[in-house]
Design a protein around this motif. Structure first.
Motif, PDB file in Angstrom:
ATOM      1  N   LYS A   1       0.826  -1.213   0.000  1.00 28.69           N
ATOM      2  CA  LYS A   1       0.000   0.000   0.000  1.00 28.69           C
ATOM      3  C   LYS A   1       0.856   1.257   0.000  1.00 28.69           C
ATOM      4  N   LYS A   2       1.991   1.212   0.664  1.00 29.76           N
ATOM      5  CA  LYS A   2       2.871   2.374   0.770  1.00 29.76           C
ATOM      6  C   LYS A   2       3.710   2.590  -0.483  1.00 29.76           C
ATOM      7  N   LYS A   3       4.171   1.514  -1.116  1.00 31.35           N
ATOM      8  CA  LYS A   3       5.154   1.644  -2.192  1.00 31.35           C
ATOM      9  C   LYS A   3       4.603   1.416  -3.596  1.00 31.35           C
ATOM     10  N   VAL A   4       3.536   0.637  -3.743  1.00 31.51           N
ATOM     11  CA  VAL A   4       3.046   0.241  -5.066  1.00 31.51           C
ATOM     12  C   VAL A   4       1.888   1.139  -5.501  1.00 31.51           C
ATOM     13  N   ALA A   5       2.037   1.746  -6.657  1.00 35.28           N
ATOM     14  CA  ALA A   5       0.965   2.562  -7.206  1.00 35.28           C
ATOM     15  C   ALA A   5      -0.001   1.737  -8.043  1.00 35.28           C
ATOM     16  N   HIS A   6       0.516   0.683  -8.689  1.00 38.36           N
ATOM     17  CA  HIS A   6      -0.273   0.014  -9.722  1.00 38.36           C
ATOM     18  C   HIS A   6       0.218  -1.416  -9.889  1.00 38.36           C
ATOM     19  N   TRP A   7      -0.708  -2.334  -9.978  1.00 35.38           N
ATOM     20  CA  TRP A   7      -0.403  -3.709 -10.358  1.00 35.38           C
ATOM     21  C   TRP A   7      -1.067  -3.969 -11.703  1.00 35.38           C
TER      22      TRP A   7
ATOM     23  N   THR B   1      -4.934  -3.270 -12.772  1.00 31.95           N
ATOM     24  CA  THR B   1      -5.445  -3.305 -14.141  1.00 31.95           C
ATOM     25  C   THR B   1      -5.218  -4.708 -14.676  1.00 31.95           C
ATOM     26  N   PHE B   2      -6.291  -5.428 -14.930  1.00 31.59           N
ATOM     27  CA  PHE B   2      -6.215  -6.758 -15.528  1.00 31.59           C
ATOM     28  C   PHE B   2      -6.178  -6.590 -17.044  1.00 31.59           C
TER      29      PHE B   2
ATOM     30  N   ALA C   1       1.705  -1.338 -18.440  1.00 37.01           N
ATOM     31  CA  ALA C   1       2.531  -1.010 -17.276  1.00 37.01           C
ATOM     32  C   ALA C   1       3.458   0.164 -17.555  1.00 37.01           C
ATOM     33  N   ALA C   2       4.015   0.208 -18.759  1.00 36.10           N
ATOM     34  CA  ALA C   2       5.014   1.222 -19.081  1.00 36.10           C
ATOM     35  C   ALA C   2       4.407   2.541 -19.542  1.00 36.10           C
ATOM     36  N   ARG C   3       3.330   2.456 -20.319  1.00 36.56           N
ATOM     37  CA  ARG C   3       2.812   3.665 -20.969  1.00 36.56           C
ATOM     38  C   ARG C   3       1.394   4.040 -20.574  1.00 36.56           C
ATOM     39  N   GLY C   4       0.776   3.243 -19.708  1.00 36.39           N
ATOM     40  CA  GLY C   4      -0.509   3.638 -19.171  1.00 36.39           C
ATOM     41  C   GLY C   4      -1.704   2.994 -19.847  1.00 36.39           C
ATOM     42  N   THR C   5      -2.881   3.347 -19.377  1.00 36.31           N
ATOM     43  CA  THR C   5      -4.125   2.709 -19.791  1.00 36.31           C
ATOM     44  C   THR C   5      -4.878   3.493 -20.865  1.00 36.31           C
ATOM     45  N   GLY C   6      -4.260   4.550 -21.392  1.00 36.16           N
ATOM     46  CA  GLY C   6      -4.897   5.346 -22.444  1.00 36.16           C
ATOM     47  C   GLY C   6      -4.719   4.712 -23.812  1.00 36.16           C
ATOM     48  N   HIS C   7      -4.594   5.546 -24.843  1.00 37.67           N
ATOM     49  CA  HIS C   7      -4.415   5.066 -26.212  1.00 37.67           C
ATOM     50  C   HIS C   7      -3.291   4.030 -26.258  1.00 37.67           C
ATOM     51  N   PRO C   8      -3.534   2.881 -26.928  1.00 34.47           N
ATOM     52  CA  PRO C   8      -4.630   2.528 -27.841  1.00 34.47           C
ATOM     53  C   PRO C   8      -5.686   1.613 -27.205  1.00 34.47           C
ATOM     54  N   TRP C   9      -5.821   1.636 -25.892  1.00 36.84           N
ATOM     55  CA  TRP C   9      -6.626   0.635 -25.203  1.00 36.84           C
ATOM     56  C   TRP C   9      -8.030   1.136 -24.859  1.00 36.84           C
ATOM     57  N   LYS C  10      -8.955   0.196 -24.735  1.00 38.02           N
ATOM     58  CA  LYS C  10     -10.289   0.473 -24.209  1.00 38.02           C
ATOM     59  C   LYS C  10     -10.312   0.013 -22.756  1.00 38.02           C
ATOM     60  N   LEU C  11     -10.493   0.926 -21.836  1.00 34.68           N
ATOM     61  CA  LEU C  11     -10.432   0.643 -20.404  1.00 34.68           C
ATOM     62  C   LEU C  11     -11.838   0.541 -19.826  1.00 34.68           C
ATOM     63  N   VAL C  12     -12.089  -0.552 -19.104  1.00 35.60           N
ATOM     64  CA  VAL C  12     -13.363  -0.753 -18.409  1.00 35.60           C
ATOM     65  C   VAL C  12     -13.111  -0.572 -16.916  1.00 35.60           C
ATOM     66  N   THR C  13     -13.820   0.354 -16.296  1.00 35.97           N
ATOM     67  CA  THR C  13     -13.574   0.681 -14.885  1.00 35.97           C
ATOM     68  C   THR C  13     -14.724   0.296 -13.961  1.00 35.97           C
ATOM     69  N   GLN C  14     -15.911   0.124 -14.487  1.00 42.26           N
ATOM     70  CA  GLN C  14     -17.065  -0.182 -13.646  1.00 42.26           C
ATOM     71  C   GLN C  14     -17.139  -1.676 -13.379  1.00 42.26           C
ATOM     72  N   GLY C  15     -17.210  -2.068 -12.095  1.00 46.68           N
ATOM     73  CA  GLY C  15     -17.365  -3.465 -11.732  1.00 46.68           C
ATOM     74  C   GLY C  15     -16.184  -3.995 -10.940  1.00 46.68           C
TER      75      GLY C  15
ATOM     76  N   ARG D   1     -10.758  -0.248  -7.186  1.00 50.44           N
ATOM     77  CA  ARG D   1      -9.376  -0.670  -7.418  1.00 50.44           C
ATOM     78  C   ARG D   1      -9.248  -1.593  -8.629  1.00 50.44           C
ATOM     79  N   HIS D   2     -10.381  -2.083  -9.160  1.00 53.11           N
ATOM     80  CA  HIS D   2     -10.342  -3.033 -10.270  1.00 53.11           C
ATOM     81  C   HIS D   2     -10.721  -2.359 -11.581  1.00 53.11           C
ATOM     82  N   GLN D   3      -9.971  -2.680 -12.648  1.00 51.78           N
ATOM     83  CA  GLN D   3     -10.315  -2.257 -14.005  1.00 51.78           C
ATOM     84  C   GLN D   3      -9.672  -3.240 -14.972  1.00 51.78           C
ATOM     85  N   TYR D   4     -10.145  -3.254 -16.219  1.00 51.62           N
ATOM     86  CA  TYR D   4      -9.536  -4.190 -17.159  1.00 51.62           C
ATOM     87  C   TYR D   4      -9.448  -3.614 -18.560  1.00 51.62           C
ATOM     88  N   ILE D   5      -8.526  -4.191 -19.333  1.00 46.52           N
ATOM     89  CA  ILE D   5      -8.330  -3.875 -20.747  1.00 46.52           C
ATOM     90  C   ILE D   5      -8.357  -5.189 -21.509  1.00 46.52           C
ATOM     91  N   SER D   6      -9.293  -5.304 -22.443  1.00 48.66           N
ATOM     92  CA  SER D   6      -9.364  -6.497 -23.270  1.00 48.66           C
ATOM     93  C   SER D   6      -9.885  -6.170 -24.662  1.00 48.66           C
TER      94      SER D   6
END
Length: 332
Positions: A173-179, A217-218, A269-283, A303-308
């Motif tokens: 919780k202290k050190k990790v921003a994102h899995w 982010t799954f 992980a390296a460049r984020g959840t924006g372009h070119p991905w479709k991010l689902v955050t609800q659920g 805390r949960h979201q996914y890209i598929s």
């Protein structure tokens, strides 16, 4: 035009030029892979080295989630080839964890220089995770998993020790921003007989995801990852490239395309959840005891979201080209 104004403009230009590709924030990445069952693990490790050479990320370590004896040496051979022979490598030492065997790990380890010992003599991943996390600035680390979740289960369950007065959950919780977690197929994978990262060590999957205190982010595989398959262009690399050799061994001598499931996770992980991905955050991602899972929209876990899927209008070839650019990178 004042000298002060010119200096300010020059500084702004220099800062802009130093930003990572696509304007993403610099990431400190801890990479966790089984490095045994599939060839895309090796390709994404090559991509991480390319991103590190570009200054987009810092690669802190390459953890091994499998108990296969040659997985660590294989990863170390790739790290050594790309000029980072001293990257820390740890393996799961508890009762949990599996080995599935490998078409390539032993051969690559024997054919390429490295100094990582076999499983029994390799460092404990839990202790190494704690050491590496404790040394990083707060909220600065991205953990990237493309294999079993055995190590993360042990990390989250670890107790305070001489390394840190924090428990594993507190330290994360202290050190990790994102899995960023490669697994599995979305919106659901309910077939226990179909291969997937969540199923080999299902107990660890359930425990790690359930107790994880930061953003996850799954990223999905299946048809999504097959849409942007890569690999065949590795034949353009020299024959002494270990990632090319992994693909040759995996396919019985020929370098062929393979799904890019793990490569997708690297880019998120390296460049984020924006372009070119479709991010689902609800659920939230509901994991069943056997490692199957289902995305449930009604109950939201922030805390949960996914890209598929790719974002609307994105040409898959654009993504394939960006993957190939990094996979074909040669060390400095």
């Amino acid at each position: 035009m004042s000298r002060m104004w010119l200096c300010a403009v020059s500084l702004a230009i220099l800062c802009a030029l130093s930003l990572p590709t696509f304007g993403q924030t610099f990431s400190r990445i801890l990479f966790d892979t089984d490095m045994e069952s599939d060839c895309d693990d090796a390709a994404c490790l090559a991509m991480l080295h390319a991103l590190a050479d570009r200054g987009e990320i810092e690669l802190l370590g390459t953890m091994i989630s499998a108990k296969f004896p040659w997985s660590g040496p294989c990863a170390d051979a790739i790290n050594t080839y790309y000029g980072r022979p001293d990257l820390p490598i740890g393996v799961p030492k508890g009762k949990a964890g599996i080995q599935q065997g490998s078409k390539y790990a032993e051969q690559v380890a024997k054919q390429f220089p490295h100094d990582c010992p076999l499983y029994d003599d390799a460092p404990d991943a839990t202790r190494l995770y704690r050491q590496l996390l404790a040394a990083q600035p707060d909220g600065s680390v991205t953990i990237l998993t493309v294999g079993d979740l055995t190590n993360l289960r042990y990390l989250i369950e670890s107790e305070a020790d001489e390394i840190s007065p924090l428990t594993g959950q507190q330290l994360v919780k202290k050190k990790v921003a994102h899995w960023v977690c490669m697994g599995s197929r979305y919106p659901a994978d309910l077939d226990p007989g179909k291969w997937g990262n969540f199923k080999p060590d299902a107990e660890s999957t359930v425990k790690a995801i359930e107790a994880w205190p930061t953003k996850i982010t799954f990223t999905g595989g299946g048809k999504f990852a097959e849409l942007i398959s890569t690999g065949k262009r590795l034949k353009e690399l020299p024959q002494d490239n270990p990632v090319r050799r992994v693909y040759e061994l995996y396919f019985g001598g020929n370098v062929k395309d393979r799904h890019s499931a793990d490569q997708i996770a690297v880019m998120v992980a390296a460049r984020g959840t924006g372009h070119p991905w479709k991010l689902v955050t609800q659920g939230h991602n509901h994991i069943f005891p056997n490692g199957t899972h289902q995305w449930e929209v009604e109950t939201d876990n922030p805390r949960h979201q996914y890209i598929s899927a790719l974002a609307d209008g994105v040409d898959p070839q654009e993504v394939i080209d960006s993957f190939n650019e990094l996979m074909l990178h040669q060390p400095k």
